[in-house]
Design an enzyme around this catalytic site. Structure first.
Site, PDB file in Angstrom:
ATOM      1  N   GLN A 169      42.885  36.164  27.550  1.00  0.00           N
ATOM      2  CA  GLN A 169      41.618  35.508  27.200  1.00  0.00           C
ATOM      3  C   GLN A 169      40.772  36.414  26.301  1.00  0.00           C
ATOM      4  O   GLN A 169      40.130  35.946  25.370  1.00  0.00           O
ATOM      5  CB  GLN A 169      40.873  35.063  28.462  1.00  0.00           C
ATOM      6  CG  GLN A 169      41.634  33.925  29.152  1.00  0.00           C
ATOM      7  CD  GLN A 169      40.918  33.303  30.327  1.00  0.00           C
ATOM      8  OE1 GLN A 169      39.848  33.748  30.725  1.00  0.00           O
ATOM      9  NE2 GLN A 169      41.511  32.264  30.896  1.00  0.00           N
TER      10      GLN A 169
ATOM     11  N   ARG B 298      38.872  34.597  46.288  1.00  0.00           N
ATOM     12  CA  ARG B 298      39.205  35.321  47.513  1.00  0.00           C
ATOM     13  C   ARG B 298      39.225  34.333  48.675  1.00  0.00           C
ATOM     14  O   ARG B 298      38.381  33.449  48.761  1.00  0.00           O
ATOM     15  CB  ARG B 298      38.093  36.349  47.728  1.00  0.00           C
ATOM     16  CG  ARG B 298      38.337  37.367  48.786  1.00  0.00           C
ATOM     17  CD  ARG B 298      37.439  38.555  48.517  1.00  0.00           C
ATOM     18  NE  ARG B 298      36.035  38.252  48.703  1.00  0.00           N
ATOM     19  CZ  ARG B 298      35.237  38.892  49.555  1.00  0.00           C
ATOM     20  NH1 ARG B 298      35.730  39.837  50.325  1.00  0.00           N
ATOM     21  NH2 ARG B 298      33.962  38.601  49.632  1.00  0.00           N
TER      22      ARG B 298
ATOM     23  N   ILE C  83      33.547  25.944  41.098  1.00  0.00           N
ATOM     24  CA  ILE C  83      32.367  26.381  40.335  1.00  0.00           C
ATOM     25  C   ILE C  83      32.245  25.527  39.081  1.00  0.00           C
ATOM     26  O   ILE C  83      31.160  25.079  38.718  1.00  0.00           O
ATOM     27  CB  ILE C  83      32.441  27.885  39.991  1.00  0.00           C
ATOM     28  CG1 ILE C  83      32.414  28.712  41.276  1.00  0.00           C
ATOM     29  CG2 ILE C  83      31.291  28.294  39.066  1.00  0.00           C
ATOM     30  CD1 ILE C  83      32.581  30.213  41.074  1.00  0.00           C
TER      31      ILE C  83
ATOM     32  N   HIS D 129      30.054  43.896  41.615  1.00  0.00           N
ATOM     33  CA  HIS D 129      29.886  42.654  42.388  1.00  0.00           C
ATOM     34  C   HIS D 129      30.895  42.693  43.533  1.00  0.00           C
ATOM     35  O   HIS D 129      31.959  42.075  43.475  1.00  0.00           O
ATOM     36  CB  HIS D 129      30.106  41.423  41.503  1.00  0.00           C
ATOM     37  CG  HIS D 129      30.136  40.158  42.320  1.00  0.00           C
ATOM     38  ND1 HIS D 129      29.040  39.672  42.993  1.00  0.00           N
ATOM     39  CD2 HIS D 129      31.142  39.297  42.604  1.00  0.00           C
ATOM     40  CE1 HIS D 129      29.374  38.575  43.640  1.00  0.00           C
ATOM     41  NE2 HIS D 129      30.647  38.328  43.429  1.00  0.00           N
TER      42      HIS D 129
ATOM     43  N   ALA E 128      38.348  22.872  36.261  1.00  0.00           N
ATOM     44  CA  ALA E 128      38.630  21.908  37.329  1.00  0.00           C
ATOM     45  C   ALA E 128      38.346  22.486  38.713  1.00  0.00           C
ATOM     46  O   ALA E 128      38.550  21.819  39.722  1.00  0.00           O
ATOM     47  CB  ALA E 128      40.093  21.462  37.250  1.00  0.00           C
TER      48      ALA E 128
ATOM     49  N   ASP F 247      24.017  37.868  43.253  1.00  0.00           N
ATOM     50  CA  ASP F 247      23.554  38.895  44.197  1.00  0.00           C
ATOM     51  C   ASP F 247      22.037  39.096  44.058  1.00  0.00           C
ATOM     52  O   ASP F 247      21.328  39.263  45.050  1.00  0.00           O
ATOM     53  CB  ASP F 247      24.296  40.207  43.917  1.00  0.00           C
ATOM     54  CG  ASP F 247      25.786  39.980  43.788  1.00  0.00           C
ATOM     55  OD1 ASP F 247      26.423  39.677  44.804  1.00  0.00           O
ATOM     56  OD2 ASP F 247      26.310  40.050  42.660  1.00  0.00           O
TER      57      ASP F 247
ATOM     58  N   GLY G 285      38.646  27.538  34.081  1.00  0.00           N
ATOM     59  CA  GLY G 285      38.639  27.122  35.484  1.00  0.00           C
ATOM     60  C   GLY G 285      37.789  25.883  35.668  1.00  0.00           C
ATOM     61  O   GLY G 285      37.158  25.673  36.704  1.00  0.00           O
TER      62      GLY G 285
ATOM     63  N   GLY H 235      34.806  35.042  37.304  1.00  0.00           N
ATOM     64  CA  GLY H 235      36.031  35.186  38.111  1.00  0.00           C
ATOM     65  C   GLY H 235      36.175  36.611  38.624  1.00  0.00           C
ATOM     66  O   GLY H 235      36.009  37.570  37.878  1.00  0.00           O
ATOM     67  N   ASN H 236      36.497  36.734  39.891  1.00  0.00           N
ATOM     68  CA  ASN H 236      36.572  38.064  40.519  1.00  0.00           C
ATOM     69  C   ASN H 236      37.910  38.756  40.333  1.00  0.00           C
ATOM     70  O   ASN H 236      38.915  38.077  40.189  1.00  0.00           O
ATOM     71  CB  ASN H 236      36.301  37.913  42.022  1.00  0.00           C
ATOM     72  CG  ASN H 236      34.826  37.805  42.291  1.00  0.00           C
ATOM     73  OD1 ASN H 236      34.031  38.497  41.689  1.00  0.00           O
ATOM     74  ND2 ASN H 236      34.460  36.922  43.215  1.00  0.00           N
TER      75      ASN H 236
ATOM     76  N   ASN I 117      44.460  38.513  39.141  1.00  0.00           N
ATOM     77  CA  ASN I 117      43.573  37.941  38.119  1.00  0.00           C
ATOM     78  C   ASN I 117      43.521  38.737  36.824  1.00  0.00           C
ATOM     79  O   ASN I 117      43.120  38.204  35.792  1.00  0.00           O
ATOM     80  CB  ASN I 117      42.168  37.782  38.693  1.00  0.00           C
ATOM     81  CG  ASN I 117      42.121  36.632  39.690  1.00  0.00           C
ATOM     82  OD1 ASN I 117      42.911  35.700  39.568  1.00  0.00           O
ATOM     83  ND2 ASN I 117      41.254  36.702  40.652  1.00  0.00           N
TER      84      ASN I 117
HETATM   85  N1  LIG Z   1      30.699  36.739  40.313  1.00  0.00           N
HETATM   86  C1  LIG Z   1      30.308  35.961  41.305  1.00  0.00           C
HETATM   87  O1  LIG Z   1      29.165  36.072  41.778  1.00  0.00           O
HETATM   88  C2  LIG Z   1      31.225  34.917  41.900  1.00  0.00           C
HETATM   89  C3  LIG Z   1      30.729  34.024  42.853  1.00  0.00           C
HETATM   90  C4  LIG Z   1      31.571  33.049  43.392  1.00  0.00           C
HETATM   91  C5  LIG Z   1      32.904  32.985  42.993  1.00  0.00           C
HETATM   92  N2  LIG Z   1      33.367  33.874  42.091  1.00  0.00           N
HETATM   93  C6  LIG Z   1      34.742  33.826  41.601  1.00  0.00           C
HETATM   94  O2  LIG Z   1      34.866  32.762  40.666  1.00  0.00           O
HETATM   95  C7  LIG Z   1      36.235  32.373  40.556  1.00  0.00           C
HETATM   96  C8  LIG Z   1      36.378  30.866  40.603  1.00  0.00           C
HETATM   97  O3  LIG Z   1      35.965  30.369  41.862  1.00  0.00           O
HETATM   98  P1  LIG Z   1      36.168  28.828  42.263  1.00  0.00           P
HETATM   99  O4  LIG Z   1      35.598  28.676  43.619  1.00  0.00           O
HETATM  100  O5  LIG Z   1      35.718  27.946  41.159  1.00  0.00           O
HETATM  101  O6  LIG Z   1      37.762  28.787  42.366  1.00  0.00           O
HETATM  102  P2  LIG Z   1      38.716  27.489  42.330  1.00  0.00           P
HETATM  103  O7  LIG Z   1      40.032  27.920  42.888  1.00  0.00           O
HETATM  104  O8  LIG Z   1      38.038  26.298  42.900  1.00  0.00           O
HETATM  105  O9  LIG Z   1      38.868  27.248  40.780  1.00  0.00           O
HETATM  106  C9  LIG Z   1      39.482  28.161  39.953  1.00  0.00           C
HETATM  107  C10 LIG Z   1      40.079  27.365  38.817  1.00  0.00           C
HETATM  108  O10 LIG Z   1      40.549  28.290  37.855  1.00  0.00           O
HETATM  109  C11 LIG Z   1      41.709  27.748  37.287  1.00  0.00           C
HETATM  110  N3  LIG Z   1      42.468  28.793  36.609  1.00  0.00           N
HETATM  111  C12 LIG Z   1      43.304  29.705  37.147  1.00  0.00           C
HETATM  112  N4  LIG Z   1      43.858  30.457  36.181  1.00  0.00           N
HETATM  113  C13 LIG Z   1      43.340  30.038  35.011  1.00  0.00           C
HETATM  114  C14 LIG Z   1      43.512  30.404  33.663  1.00  0.00           C
HETATM  115  N5  LIG Z   1      44.348  31.386  33.323  1.00  0.00           N
HETATM  116  N6  LIG Z   1      42.824  29.744  32.714  1.00  0.00           N
HETATM  117  C15 LIG Z   1      41.974  28.746  33.041  1.00  0.00           C
HETATM  118  N7  LIG Z   1      41.775  28.329  34.316  1.00  0.00           N
HETATM  119  C16 LIG Z   1      42.439  28.976  35.279  1.00  0.00           C
HETATM  120  C17 LIG Z   1      42.431  27.096  38.467  1.00  0.00           C
HETATM  121  O11 LIG Z   1      43.377  26.143  38.065  1.00  0.00           O
HETATM  122  C18 LIG Z   1      41.251  26.487  39.221  1.00  0.00           C
HETATM  123  O12 LIG Z   1      41.016  25.151  38.815  1.00  0.00           O
HETATM  124  C19 LIG Z   1      36.939  33.118  41.696  1.00  0.00           C
HETATM  125  O13 LIG Z   1      37.517  34.294  41.169  1.00  0.00           O
HETATM  126  C20 LIG Z   1      35.802  33.494  42.627  1.00  0.00           C
HETATM  127  O14 LIG Z   1      36.120  34.609  43.428  1.00  0.00           O
HETATM  128  C21 LIG Z   1      32.552  34.828  41.530  1.00  0.00           C
HETATM  129  O1  LIG Z   2      32.809  37.143  47.613  1.00  0.00           O
HETATM  130  C1  LIG Z   2      33.563  36.387  47.009  1.00  0.00           C
HETATM  131  O2  LIG Z   2      34.770  36.561  46.944  1.00  0.00           O
HETATM  132  C2  LIG Z   2      32.996  35.180  46.330  1.00  0.00           C
HETATM  133  C3  LIG Z   2      31.895  35.503  45.424  1.00  0.00           C
HETATM  134  O3  LIG Z   2      32.121  36.621  44.647  1.00  0.00           O
HETATM  135  C4  LIG Z   2      30.568  35.585  46.113  1.00  0.00           C
HETATM  136  O4  LIG Z   2      29.904  36.610  45.994  1.00  0.00           O
HETATM  137  O5  LIG Z   2      30.180  34.600  46.758  1.00  0.00           O
END
Ligand SMILES: NC(=O)c1ccc[n+]([C@@H]2O[C@H](COP(=O)([O-])OP(=O)(O)OC[C@H]3O[C@@H](n4cnc5c(N)ncnc54)[C@H](O)[C@@H]3O)[C@@H](O)[C@H]2O)c1
Ligand SMILES: O=C(O)C[C@H](O)C(=O)O
Length: 329
Positions: free
Chosen positions: A113, A93, A17, A188, A14, A160, A12, A131-132, A106
């Site tokens: 992977q 989300r 995050i 999470h 591009a 968190d 991800g 990724g969530n 997802n």
């Molecule tokens: N655990 C946490 O605390 C936490 C916090 C924030 C966001 N997140 C999660 O992180 C993830 C990414 O968030 P974001 O804001 O960067 O999203 P985003 O949409 O900006 O970026 C996601 C990227 O993943 C790429 N992608 C999709 N499928 C893929 C694959 N199979 N292989 C490689 N790349 C792939 C997309 O092309 C995109 O560029 C989301 O699932 C979000 O919910 C988790």
């Molecule tokens: O809550 C979400 O979907 C985004 C991320 O997991 C967060 O905690 O900010």
């Protein structure tokens, strides 16, 4: 520079995050100011061009620690020989969605992977799933990597943990630097349980120092647990810079160790500690040393905490059942 570069794969790359994360890795904040890195950026084919743009900017940063950047749309190549795998790429989300809605969307990403990590990652690979739904995505990847020790698959609850530190700091008027031993238990998700019963504020018990049950139940816990949704509401997009920062904290602590008087929160595979069913990837208080984590043992869990830990762990069990039914594990 004589050290062999550490290969760090970011999926991800591009995305939002990825954009915040890659520059911090390149500057040495992930592994240390003396550790060279080789970056592997994995994206889906449609986003490779955008990843190339990010790589151009990384070039323009002229980071002395970056020994090379590869942009790939093939997981097998992206994880070949990787030491640190940051699994960020997933669909985030959007307003009104719960994390459960993302399971199917997802889940399909994390099976291949996991297989690719199993096939080619370095023997010392460490995996962080961002990724969530992060815990269950980590479980899916881990289940498809039978040759990799299960303890190498972790999911991120450090965001968190950091949110809990920030709220506790505001309430107590004590800077974050003087807070210790906050814990995030469970998933999470909105069911997570941020626990301050073992936390310390300037060396004193946090729950006793704050001494405000109403704040704890009706302000602190919901604010931390629902912060992700609040950020989405405010920003119109999910948290990115804070998530990247937490990913840096998570891996840095895993590799370089927690302080002797503190711990971190990490979602790791349960060994049955604190009655969390074995095999679930659940958040615990964790110490780290020499690149290995250990669940902090022997904490007394009061009834208030028990109910909340159980609720989040039940949700994790349900997610595991759901992905079983979908054939993802
Ligand atoms: N655990 C946490 O605390 C936490 C916090 C924030 C966001 N997140 C999660 O992180 C993830 C990414 O968030 P974001 O804001 O960067 O999203 P985003 O949409 O900006 O970026 C996601 C990227 O993943 C790429 N992608 C999709 N499928 C893929 C694959 N199979 N292989 C490689 N790349 C792939 C997309 O092309 C995109 O560029 C989301 O699932 C979000 O919910 C988790
Ligand atoms: O809550 C979400 O979907 C985004 C991320 O997991 C967060 O905690 O900010």
């Amino acid at each position: 520079m004589t050290r062999t570069p550490v290969t760090v794969t970011v999926t991800g790359a591009a995305g939002q995050i990825g954009y915040a994360l890659l520059f911090r890795i390149a500057s040495g904040q992930l592994l240390g100011a003396d550790v060279p890195v080789r970056l592997r950026l994995l994206e889906i084919p449609q986003a490779v061009k955008a990843a190339e743009g990010t790589a151009m900017e990384l070039d323009d940063g002229a980071f002395p620690l970056v020994s090379g950047i590869d942009i790939l749309d093939d997981a097998t190549r992206a994880f070949d020989g990787t030491n640190i795998a940051l699994l960020v790429g997933a669909r985030p989300r959007t307003k009104g969605m719960e994390r459960g809605d993302l399971l199917e969307a997802n889940g399909g990403i994390f099976k291949p992977q996991g297989e690719a990590i199993n096939a080619g990652a370095a023997d010392d690979v460490k995996v962080l799933v961002v990724g969530n739904p992060a815990n269950t995505n980590a479980l899916i990847a881990q289940q498809h990597a039978p040759d990799v020790p299960a303890d190498r698959f972790t999911a991120m609850t450090r965001l968190d943990h950091n949110r809990a530190l920030a709220q506790l700091s505001k309430k107590s008027g004590v800077p974050v630097a003087d807070l210790r031993k906050v814990t995030i238990w469970g998933n999470h998700s909105a069911t997570q349980y941020p626990d301050i019963f073992h936390a310390e504020v300037s060396g004193k018990n946090a729950a006793e120092t704050v001494n405000d049950q109403d704040w704890l139940e009706n302000d602190f816990i919901p604010t931390v647990a629902k912060r992700g949704a609040a950020i989405i509401e405010a920003r119109g997009a999910s948290s990115a810079a804070s998530a990247a920062s937490a990913a840096i904290d998570h891996v840095n602590l895993w590799v370089n160790g927690t302080a002797p008087d503190d711990w971190t929160s990490m979602a790791v595979v349960s060994d049955g500690s604190y009655d969390v069913p074995e095999g679930l990837i659940s958040s615990f208080p964790v110490t780290t040393k020499n690149g290995k984590w250990e669940i902090v043992q022997g904490l007394e869990i009061n009834d208030f905490s028990r109910t909340r830990i159980n609720a989040s762990v039940t949700e994790l069990s349900e997610e595991r059942e759901a992905v079983r039914k979908l054939g993802l594990i």
